[in-house]
Design a protein around this motif. Structure first.
Motif, PDB file in Angstrom:
ATOM      1  N   ALA A 187      33.317 -30.641  -0.630  1.00 12.13           N
ATOM      2  CA  ALA A 187      33.437 -31.159   0.745  1.00 12.13           C
ATOM      3  C   ALA A 187      32.650 -32.467   0.874  1.00 12.13           C
ATOM      4  CB  ALA A 187      32.936 -30.126   1.747  1.00 12.13           C
ATOM      5  N   GLY A 188      31.492 -32.531   0.226  1.00 11.44           N
ATOM      6  CA  GLY A 188      30.672 -33.752   0.254  1.00 11.44           C
ATOM      7  C   GLY A 188      31.389 -34.924  -0.408  1.00 11.44           C
ATOM      8  N   TRP A 189      32.098 -34.615  -1.478  1.00 10.78           N
ATOM      9  CA  TRP A 189      32.868 -35.655  -2.180  1.00 10.78           C
ATOM     10  C   TRP A 189      33.957 -36.215  -1.254  1.00 10.78           C
ATOM     11  CZ3 TRP A 189      37.966 -36.421  -3.737  1.00 10.78           C
ATOM     12  CH2 TRP A 189      38.178 -37.363  -4.746  1.00 10.78           C
ATOM     13  N   TYR A 190      34.635 -35.321  -0.546  1.00  7.40           N
ATOM     14  CA  TYR A 190      35.684 -35.785   0.374  1.00  7.40           C
ATOM     15  C   TYR A 190      35.100 -36.566   1.556  1.00  7.40           C
ATOM     16  CZ  TYR A 190      39.595 -33.508  -1.906  1.00  7.40           C
ATOM     17  OH  TYR A 190      40.575 -33.175  -2.800  1.00  7.40           O
ATOM     18  N   ALA A 191      33.908 -36.196   1.980  1.00  8.58           N
ATOM     19  CA  ALA A 191      33.260 -36.968   3.056  1.00  8.58           C
ATOM     20  C   ALA A 191      33.049 -38.400   2.579  1.00  8.58           C
ATOM     21  CB  ALA A 191      31.933 -36.319   3.440  1.00  8.58           C
ATOM     22  N   MET A 192      32.497 -38.528   1.383  1.00  9.46           N
ATOM     23  CA  MET A 192      32.225 -39.875   0.853  1.00  9.46           C
ATOM     24  C   MET A 192      33.511 -40.643   0.596  1.00  9.46           C
ATOM     25  SD  MET A 192      28.871 -39.424  -1.558  1.00  9.46           S
ATOM     26  CE  MET A 192      29.376 -38.010  -2.486  1.00  9.46           C
ATOM     27  N   LYS A 193      34.555 -39.922   0.229  1.00  7.32           N
ATOM     28  CA  LYS A 193      35.838 -40.595  -0.015  1.00  7.32           C
ATOM     29  C   LYS A 193      36.321 -41.353   1.220  1.00  7.32           C
ATOM     30  CE  LYS A 193      40.439 -39.991  -1.802  1.00  7.32           C
ATOM     31  NZ  LYS A 193      41.622 -39.162  -1.771  1.00  7.32           N
ATOM     32  N   GLY A 195      34.347 -42.883   3.207  1.00  9.30           N
ATOM     33  CA  GLY A 195      33.373 -43.913   3.547  1.00  9.30           C
ATOM     34  C   GLY A 195      32.101 -43.408   4.208  1.00  9.30           C
ATOM     35  N   VAL A 196      31.983 -42.077   4.338  1.00  6.77           N
ATOM     36  CA  VAL A 196      30.844 -41.516   5.071  1.00  6.77           C
ATOM     37  C   VAL A 196      29.617 -41.370   4.153  1.00  6.77           C
ATOM     38  CG1 VAL A 196      30.038 -39.445   6.310  1.00  6.77           C
ATOM     39  CG2 VAL A 196      32.384 -40.286   6.649  1.00  6.77           C
ATOM     40  N   VAL A 197      28.469 -41.791   4.655  1.00  7.85           N
ATOM     41  CA  VAL A 197      27.207 -41.570   3.943  1.00  7.85           C
ATOM     42  C   VAL A 197      26.745 -40.151   4.281  1.00  7.85           C
ATOM     43  CG1 VAL A 197      24.756 -42.218   3.839  1.00  7.85           C
ATOM     44  CG2 VAL A 197      26.523 -43.994   4.007  1.00  7.85           C
ATOM     45  N   ILE A 198      26.423 -39.364   3.256  1.00  5.62           N
ATOM     46  CA  ILE A 198      25.986 -37.995   3.573  1.00  5.62           C
ATOM     47  C   ILE A 198      24.504 -37.781   3.305  1.00  5.62           C
ATOM     48  CG2 ILE A 198      28.200 -36.798   3.325  1.00  5.62           C
ATOM     49  CD1 ILE A 198      27.315 -36.091   0.459  1.00  5.62           C
ATOM     50  N   SER A 199      23.909 -36.968   4.176  1.00  8.49           N
ATOM     51  CA  SER A 199      22.607 -36.383   3.905  1.00  8.49           C
ATOM     52  C   SER A 199      22.856 -34.900   3.782  1.00  8.49           C
ATOM     53  CB  SER A 199      21.639 -36.643   5.058  1.00  8.49           C
ATOM     54  OG  SER A 199      21.264 -37.997   5.062  1.00  8.49           O
ATOM     55  N   ALA A 200      22.298 -34.280   2.745  1.00  5.51           N
ATOM     56  CA  ALA A 200      22.584 -32.863   2.515  1.00  5.51           C
ATOM     57  C   ALA A 200      21.511 -31.991   3.149  1.00  5.51           C
ATOM     58  CB  ALA A 200      22.682 -32.589   1.024  1.00  5.51           C
ATOM     59  N   LEU A 201      21.954 -30.880   3.725  1.00  9.09           N
ATOM     60  CA  LEU A 201      21.011 -29.913   4.291  1.00  9.09           C
ATOM     61  C   LEU A 201      21.285 -28.552   3.660  1.00  9.09           C
ATOM     62  CD1 LEU A 201      18.970 -28.734   6.320  1.00  9.09           C
ATOM     63  CD2 LEU A 201      20.789 -28.757   8.057  1.00  9.09           C
ATOM     64  N   SER A 202      20.265 -27.997   3.019  1.00 10.60           N
ATOM     65  CA  SER A 202      20.416 -26.696   2.374  1.00 10.60           C
ATOM     66  C   SER A 202      19.401 -25.721   2.934  1.00 10.60           C
ATOM     67  CB  SER A 202      20.191 -26.821   0.862  1.00 10.60           C
ATOM     68  OG  SER A 202      21.138 -27.686   0.295  1.00 10.60           O
ATOM     69  N   PHE A 203      19.892 -24.541   3.285  1.00 11.57           N
ATOM     70  CA  PHE A 203      18.988 -23.500   3.775  1.00 11.57           C
ATOM     71  C   PHE A 203      18.581 -22.616   2.611  1.00 11.57           C
ATOM     72  CE2 PHE A 203      21.476 -24.886   7.391  1.00 11.57           C
ATOM     73  CZ  PHE A 203      20.463 -25.138   8.309  1.00 11.57           C
ATOM     74  N   ILE A 204      17.292 -22.435   2.479  1.00  7.30           N
ATOM     75  CA  ILE A 204      16.777 -21.607   1.397  1.00  7.30           C
ATOM     76  C   ILE A 204      15.992 -20.455   2.030  1.00  7.30           C
ATOM     77  CG2 ILE A 204      16.725 -23.408  -0.370  1.00  7.30           C
ATOM     78  CD1 ILE A 204      13.845 -23.983   0.387  1.00  7.30           C
ATOM     79  N   SER A 205      15.721 -19.433   1.244  1.00 11.35           N
ATOM     80  CA  SER A 205      14.944 -18.342   1.841  1.00 11.35           C
ATOM     81  C   SER A 205      13.828 -17.852   0.935  1.00 11.35           C
ATOM     82  CB  SER A 205      15.856 -17.200   2.283  1.00 11.35           C
ATOM     83  OG  SER A 205      16.724 -16.861   1.236  1.00 11.35           O
ATOM     84  N   PRO A 206      12.779 -18.653   0.857  1.00 16.12           N
ATOM     85  CA  PRO A 206      11.623 -18.208   0.093  1.00 16.12           C
ATOM     86  C   PRO A 206      11.015 -16.978   0.771  1.00 16.12           C
ATOM     87  CG  PRO A 206      11.103 -20.200   1.352  1.00 16.12           C
ATOM     88  CD  PRO A 206      12.576 -19.943   1.503  1.00 16.12           C
TER      89      PRO A 206
END
Ligand code: ATP
Ligand code: MG
Length: 385
Positions: A187-193, A195-206
């Motif tokens: 999905a991130g690749w298609y966003a950039m395709k 022209g969109v600049v992406i910042s990634a947000l990942s939820f983790i659970s320590p």
């Protein structure tokens, strides 16, 4: 006679101010990502490299490039054009081709030869050099292109296909919800395709997820960076454990997944506001799993006022897997990991969530939930990849 890569971009719909921005961003993306010397002349992007000794596949990772050719730049001199045309033909013949035609284009009217003459003279010269070749104007196996510009000419045969799309940086900015799975990197690749600049947000659970999870997410972001026109990718790691535990203890289990995702959306929106992003991208695909029904998507999306964009919504899993292999994220995605949400969720989540019911549940726990979401947001860590 000098070697260059001749880069062409799609021009449809590009007018006035947009066009200038598009070209500037494309040129600087190529420079930033490849480190090559790039110039912009007579409506063409020229990459000044010796394509015989460089890895030209890099150019196929730059969105906005429609196609590119290994070309020769020569002076406006018929003898030089002929020489370049012979060189270009030589490498085509080596790959077994037997028929050709010359196709000249001339934007510089003061050049002494017209298009017809160029075709004829250059064609004759090629035949003289390679008598076994034949001219076929209707269906040639290769075309020798001669483009005559103001003070130079470009000679090339093959056009190699670029990735298309729009240059990253021309389409605004968005938050990509990046899990460690196969789908969201695609999905991130298609966003950039687009022209969109992406910042990634990942939820983790320590402490349930540890160093390996972080490293996997960083590797995925690094994989995506290959397509960002050389820009860094900002990866935000947000610990969600207190929210997940609280929901588990205070909400009906069949609705947990929806509620978790709504918390994710609210946190994503907060981040978007902070970094001036204007949309949220996810790797959801309609009907792929029981939780990704239209009803559930609607119930999740309701938690944010930003547009939620799902570039994979119309794709089958098989297509998504193929794409992830193509772009190089598959091998990272399939490394084992602990899935943040499924750890807290029963096997039978609701498939047709009722929004009114979701809102009722949230209303009862909203004070504490908001506080926990704020704490999660505050503990977010930023990694520049
Ligand atoms: P993926 O392959 O991207 O993990 P999936 O098929 O496993 O997707 P879900 O687990 O339902 O599907 O997740 C749907 C989407 O929600 C993901 O594509 C991603 O955009 C987002 N998402 C899910 N979990 C997380 C997470 N831990 N951090 C960030 N985003 C997430
Ligand atoms: Mg997943």
């Amino acid at each position: 006679m000098k070697k260059v890569l001749l880069v062409k971009y799609a021009e449809i719909g590009l007018k006035g101010k947009n066009r200038k921005e598009f070209e500037d961003v494309l040129v600087s993306n190529i420079k930033r990502f490849t480190g090559w010397n790039v110039s912009w002349r007579w409506g063409r992007i020229l990459v000044n490299i010796d394509w015989e000794n460089e890895d030209i596949s890099k150019i196929s990772k730059i969105f906005g490039v429609q196609n590119f050719s290994k070309a020769f730049v020569v002076n406006l001199d018929m003898k030089e054009i002929e020489r370049a045309a012979v060189e270009v033909s030589r490498s085509e013949i080596e790959s077994g081709k037997e028929t050709f035609k010359v196709k000249a284009k001339r934007s510089q009217k003061s050049f002494e030869y017209g298009v017809y003459d160029i075709n004829r003279v250059v064609g004759a010269r090629i035949l003289q050099e390679f008598p076994r070749l034949r001219v076929d104007v209707h269906n040639p196996e290769f075309v020798v292109n001669v483009e005559v510009k103001e003070s130079e000419a470009y000679v090339y045969a093959n056009k190699l296909r670029g990735p298309g799309g729009l240059p990253v940086g021309t389409g605004g900015k968005a938050v990509l919800l990046l899990s460690g799975g196969i789908d969201s990197p695609v999905a991130g690749w298609y966003a950039m395709k687009r022209g969109v600049v992406i910042s990634a947000l990942s939820f983790i659970s320590p402490p349930y997820t540890g160093k390996e999870t972080k490293e996997k997410l960083i590797s995925l972001a690094r994989g995506l960076k290959e397509f960002s026109g050389g820009r860094n990718i900002h990866l935000y790691l947000c610990p969600l454990t207190p929210v997940l535990e609280f929901l588990k203890d205070n909400a009906p289990s069949r609705y947990l997944l929806i509620l978790q995702r709504r918390s994710m959306m609210r946190i994503a929106e907060k981040l978007a506001k902070k970094i001036k992003a204007s949309a949220i991208y996810t790797g959801e695909s309609v009907g792929q799993v029981a939780s990704q029904t239209l009803e559930n998507m609607a119930a999740i999306e309701d938690a944010t006022s930003l547009p939620v964009i799902r570039p994979l919504s119309g794709m089958d899993k098989v297509e998504i897997v193929e794409k992830s292999k193509d772009i190089g994220t598959y091998e990272i995605s399939i490394q084992p990991q602990i899935d943040v949400c499924s750890m807290f969720v029963p096997k039978n989540p609701v498939t047709k969530a009722k929004l009114s019911f979701v809102k009722e549940i949230e209303a009862e726990i909203s004070e504490k939930l908001t506080k926990l979401e704020e704490e999660s947001f505050a503990m977010m860590e930023k990694v520049i990849v």
